[in-house]
Design a protein around this motif. Structure first.
Motif, short mmCIF file in Angstrom:
data_model
loop_
_atom_site.label_atom_id
_atom_site.label_comp_id
_atom_site.label_asym_id
_atom_site.label_seq_id
_atom_site.Cartn_x
_atom_site.Cartn_y
_atom_site.Cartn_z
N VAL A 206 76.82 44.72 95.57
CA VAL A 206 75.37 44.46 95.23
C VAL A 206 74.93 42.86 95.20
O VAL A 206 76.00 42.10 94.74
CB VAL A 206 74.73 45.16 94.08
CG1 VAL A 206 75.23 44.57 92.95
CG2 VAL A 206 73.47 45.25 94.07
N ARG A 207 73.66 42.49 95.76
CA ARG A 207 73.51 41.15 95.54
C ARG A 207 72.37 40.99 94.31
O ARG A 207 71.10 41.54 94.53
CB ARG A 207 72.81 40.41 96.86
CG ARG A 207 72.90 39.00 96.87
CD ARG A 207 74.36 38.53 96.59
NE ARG A 207 74.59 37.05 96.72
CZ ARG A 207 75.42 36.31 96.26
NH1 ARG A 207 76.41 36.86 95.77
NH2 ARG A 207 75.44 34.92 96.46
N VAL A 208 72.22 40.21 93.41
CA VAL A 208 71.16 39.84 92.24
C VAL A 208 70.46 38.77 93.08
O VAL A 208 71.00 37.61 93.06
CB VAL A 208 71.66 39.51 90.96
CG1 VAL A 208 70.65 39.14 89.94
CG2 VAL A 208 72.72 40.83 90.41
N HIS A 209 69.05 38.89 93.18
CA HIS A 209 68.57 37.67 93.67
C HIS A 209 67.92 37.07 92.85
O HIS A 209 67.53 35.90 93.17
CB HIS A 209 67.35 38.64 94.82
CG HIS A 209 67.93 39.32 95.90
ND1 HIS A 209 68.69 38.84 97.15
CD2 HIS A 209 67.77 40.59 96.14
CE1 HIS A 209 69.08 39.75 97.78
NE2 HIS A 209 68.44 40.82 97.21
N ARG A 210 67.33 37.56 91.60
CA ARG A 210 66.72 36.81 90.66
C ARG A 210 67.21 37.40 89.26
O ARG A 210 67.53 38.74 89.08
CB ARG A 210 65.21 37.23 90.76
CG ARG A 210 64.56 36.35 91.70
CD ARG A 210 64.67 34.92 91.81
NE ARG A 210 63.97 34.13 92.72
CZ ARG A 210 64.54 33.74 93.71
NH1 ARG A 210 65.86 33.97 94.01
NH2 ARG A 210 63.63 33.05 94.70
N ALA A 211 67.43 36.40 88.43
CA ALA A 211 67.87 36.44 86.95
C ALA A 211 67.21 35.97 85.98
O ALA A 211 67.18 34.62 86.06
CB ALA A 211 69.38 36.43 86.74
N PHE A 212 66.32 36.62 85.15
CA PHE A 212 65.65 35.49 84.10
C PHE A 212 65.20 36.47 82.71
O PHE A 212 65.82 37.44 82.88
CB PHE A 212 64.16 35.30 84.76
CG PHE A 212 63.55 36.70 85.00
CD1 PHE A 212 62.76 37.26 84.33
CD2 PHE A 212 63.51 37.25 86.42
CE1 PHE A 212 61.87 38.36 84.60
CE2 PHE A 212 62.95 38.31 86.95
CZ PHE A 212 62.15 39.00 86.06
N THR A 213 65.00 35.80 81.79
CA THR A 213 64.85 36.14 80.63
C THR A 213 63.24 36.47 80.38
O THR A 213 62.33 35.49 80.70
CB THR A 213 65.45 35.54 79.37
OG1 THR A 213 65.04 34.13 79.44
CG2 THR A 213 66.77 35.33 79.75
#
Length: 574
Positions: free
Chosen positions: A262-269
Motif C-alpha cells: 500500500v502507498r500512503v499519499h498524505r500523512a498529517f495531524t
C-alpha cells in the motif's frame, strides 16, 4: 553415480595425491612453480574472482584449465612413476574435473551477466501511482469524508474524496455482486458488472490517539511505524524535518513504491472530528470534547491512501479464485514480502484482514499489504530484534507468528530473526486463498499451534491446487527457518512454474544456457506487451517484478527446489 558426484570424488582423489606427492618438496617446487609454471599464455588468461560468481566457485582464483594442464605436466616431469597408467589416470581425472568446473564457471559468468543486464533494464521502470500527482491535501478539511469502511484495534477507516486527486483507473467489483450467487463461494469473473469509484477514490485512516499527546511531534514519534509505506511527499517539508524516534527508538525505514504494498499519499495531524458512527463504534477513544467519558487526545494522525473495494478476508468469504488466480495471489504476497525484506522491514502482522484487494482490467485480484502498525523497521537492524526481555514486542497476530518467533525465549544474547517470518505467514494465508480454513487459528478444534505443530499435521490443500504451488506452501510452512526458502526463492519457484513453459518443463535437464535464453525471451515478451498499454495487469506487474529482481543464486536455489518437488511427485506416482 551422478556426474557431479563423480567429479567431486575425482577432485578429492586428486587433492590427496597432490598433497602426498607434489607437496613433498614444497619449499623447492613452490618457488619454481610460481615463477615458471603459472605463466600460462597471456596474463589475460587469469580469471579474477567476481562478486557475482556463486560462492562454491570463488575458491578458484586462476584459470582452472591452465592449472590442470600445469599439474599434469609437473607430475609427469618431476616424479618417478608419474608416467605409469595409474598415475596418468589420476592426473587426467584431476585435470578433467578442473576443466569441467572451468566450463561451468564460464556458463555462470554469462548467465550472471545476462541477469544483471535484465535486472538493470526493468529496475528503470518505476511503479506508477494509480492516482494523478497532487500537491494539496495536508489538512482534513481538504477532503469530503464518506461512510466508514473499516475499523481495527487502533484506527478507523473512512472513504474520502478530493477534487485534486482523481484515479487513473477506477474499476471495482462490489462484494454484494460477488456474493449474489448465494452463500456458497463460486469462481466468478469480477469484471462482469464493473462499477465506478470516482465518488470516493480515497480512504482516510484516522488513528486513535490515547496517551501520545496532542503535539504533532509527539504524535509522529508515537505512530512513526504507520509512515513506513509513506510516499516522498506524504509529509509537509516542515513536518518531515521532525525527528521521528518511533516505537523502537530509531527513525523508521521508508519503503519505495511497489504494486503489492500500500502507498500512503498524505500523512498529517489534525483535530479529531465527530465522524459518522464514531459515538456508536468507538466512543472510548474520542476526546472529552466529543465524549465526556472519552480517553483520547484532541489531535491525532491521519493517513490518506487509495480506496480499495475490500480486504482479502472479505473477498474470500464471498468468492473463490480459480486455481491460476490463487497461485497469482500467493505470488503477489511473496513479492510484497520480498520487497519489504530487501528494504529492511518485517511486517509482523500479516493476515487476510491486513491485505487489501482490487481487480485489474482482466478481473484478476490485485493484492496490497497494508497496516504497518506492528512492523519492525529499524535502520541497520538487518531484520534482527534483540529479545532480552518479555517486554519486547515480538509482533502482532499470535496465531500467524512464525515458529522461530513464537518459541523465542528472552535472554541476554537472544536475537529474533524476522527474515523469513512473513514468508511463513504467507504459507498459512494460502490455505484461505484456496478455500480451506487457516490451520493456525486456534479457535477451531483442529487448529494447530505454530509453537508445537509438526509438518505432517498440516492439512492437505485441495486437489485442484497446482503441484508446484502445493510444493511452495509446504516449503513456506517448514518449522526450521534454515530449511525454509526466502520469499524471493519461493516467488521464483512460482514464476518458473507459471511462465517457464517447455524451456523449464524438466528442471533437472535445464542448463544455465537454456535458462538464460528463456530469460531473454521472457524479457522481450514483457517489453512488447507493456508498450502502449494504458493499464497494467497483475500478470504483467508480476513478470516485471521477477525480471527486476533476477539473481543467479536465487534462480539456482529455486530450480533445486523444483527438481526436489518433481522427484517427490514421481516417487509418489510410482
Amino acid at each position: 553415480m551422478s556426474v557431479k558426484h563423480a567429479i567431486s570424488r575425482g577432485l578429492e582423489m586428486g587433492r590427496s595425491i597432490f598433497q602426498l606427492s607434489l607437496l613433498k618438496s614444497a619449499a623447492r617446487v613452490a618457488t619454481k612453480f610460481r615463477v615458471e609454471r603459472l605463466c600460462v599464455g597471456q596474463p589475460t588468461r587469469s580469471v579474477q574472482p567476481q562478486t557475482f560468481l556463486p560462492s562454491r566457485y570463488r575458491f578458484y582464483r586462476m584459470s582452472l584449465s591452465g592449472l590442470a594442464a600445469q599439474l599434469q605436466a609437473l607430475g609427469f616431469r618431476r616424479f618417478p612413476g608419474a608416467r605409469s597408467p595409474r598415475n596418468r589416470a589420476i592426473f587426467l581425472a584431476f585435470g578433467l574435473g578442473f576443466g569441467l568446473i572451468e566450463q561451468q564457471l564460464e556458463d555462470d559468468r554469462r548467465s550472471a551477466a545476462t541477469c544483471q543486464e535484465i535486472q538493470a533494464l526493468f529496475r528503470k521502470k518505476k511503479f506508477q501511482n494509480p492516482l494523478k500527482p497532487f500537491t494539496l491535501g495536508y489538512k482534513l478539511e481538504d477532503y469530503v469524508i464518506g461512510k466508514q469502511i473499516g475499523k481495527g484495534c487502533d484506527a478507523a477507516v473512512y472513504e474520502a474524496a478530493a477534487q485534486f486527486a482523481l484515479p487513473r483507473e477506477s474499476r471495482e467489483c462490489s462484494l454484494i455482486e460477488l456474493g449474489s450467487g448465494g452463500d456458497n463461494r463460486q469462481e466468478k469473473d469480477c469484471t462482469q458488472r464493473p462499477r465506478s469509484v470516482v465518488s470516493y477514490p480515497l480512504a482516510v485512516k484516522m488513528m486513535w490517539n490515547i496517551g501520545a499527546g496532542s503535539s504533532s511531534e509527539a504524535i509522529l514519534n508515537s505512530m512513526s511505524q504507520e509512515l513506513v509505506p509513506a510516499g516522498r511527499f506524504a509529509l509537509k517539508e516542515e513536518k518531515s524535518a521532525v525527528v521521528l524516534d518511533g516505537h523502537f527508538g530509531m527513525v523508521p525505514m521508508r519503503v519505495s513504491a511497489h504494486p503489492n504494498v500500500v502507498r500512503v499519499h498524505r500523512a498529517f495531524t489534525d483535530e479529531v472530528p465527530l465522524l459518522p458512527g464514531a459515538r456508536e463504534e468507538y466512543p472510548d477513544v474520542l476526546p472529552p470534547r466529543l465524549n465526556p467519558a472519552g480517553l483520547g487526545n484532541n489531535r491525532t494522525l491521519f493517513l490518506v491512501m487509495k480506496n480499495y473495494p475490500c480486504n482479502l478476508r472479505q473477498y474470500l468469504q464471498v468468492a473463490l479464485p480459480s486455481r491460476r488466480q490463487g497461485s497469482l495471489m500467493v505470488l503477489q504476497l511473496l513479492e510484497g514480502v520480498d520487497h519489504l525484506c530487501k528494504q529492511g522491514v518485517a511486517h509482523r502482522d500479516l493476515k487476510s484482514d491486513n491485505v487489501l484487494l482490487e481487480f485489474d482490467s482482466g478481473g484478476c485480484p490485485r493484492l496490497v499489504i497494508t497496516d504497518f502498525g506492528c512492523c519492525l523497521a529499524e535502520r541497520d537492524s538487518g531484520l534482527l530484534l534483540p529479545f532480552n526481555s518479555r517486554c519486547v514486542n515480538r509482533g502482532g497476530n499470535a496465531c500467524l507468528m512464525a515458529p522461530e518467533v513464537a518459541t523465542a525465549v528472552p535472554g541476554p544474547r537472544v536475537v529474533i530473526d524476522y527474515s523469513k517470518a512473513d514468508a511463513w505467514a504467507v504459507g498459512a494465508i494460502s490455505f484461505e486463498i484456496f478455500g480451506r480454513p487457516n490451520p493456525f487459528y486456534s479457535s477451531r478444534p483442529e487448529g494447530l499451534d505454530s509453537r508445537r505443530y509438526q509438518e505432517k499435521q498440516l492439512p492437505p490443500l485441495p486437489a485442484s491446487v497446482p503441484a508446484d504451488t502445493h510444493l511452495v506452501v509446504g516449503l513456506l510452512l517448514r518449522r526450521d527457518p534454515g530449511k525454509r526458502p526466502s520469499a524471493r526463492v519461493a516467488a521464483n519457484i512460482l514464476h518458473l512454474s507459471l511462465w517457464g513453459g517447455r524451456a523449464l518443463a524438466n528442471p533437472d535437464r535445464a542448463s544455465m544456457k537454456s535458462l538464460a535464453d528463456w530469460l531473454l525471451c521472457q524479457s522481450a515478451v514483457v517489453l512488447l506487451r507493456c508498450r502502449g498499454a494504458v493499464t497494467s495487469t497483475v500478470e504483467a506487474e508480476l513478470q516485471r517484478c521477477f525480471l527486476a529482481n533476477l539473481d543467479l543464486e536465487d534462480l539456482h536455489t529455486a530450480m533445486g527446489f523444483l527438481l526436489f518437488g518433481r522427484e517427490q511427485q514421481r516417487a509418489l506416482a510410482n
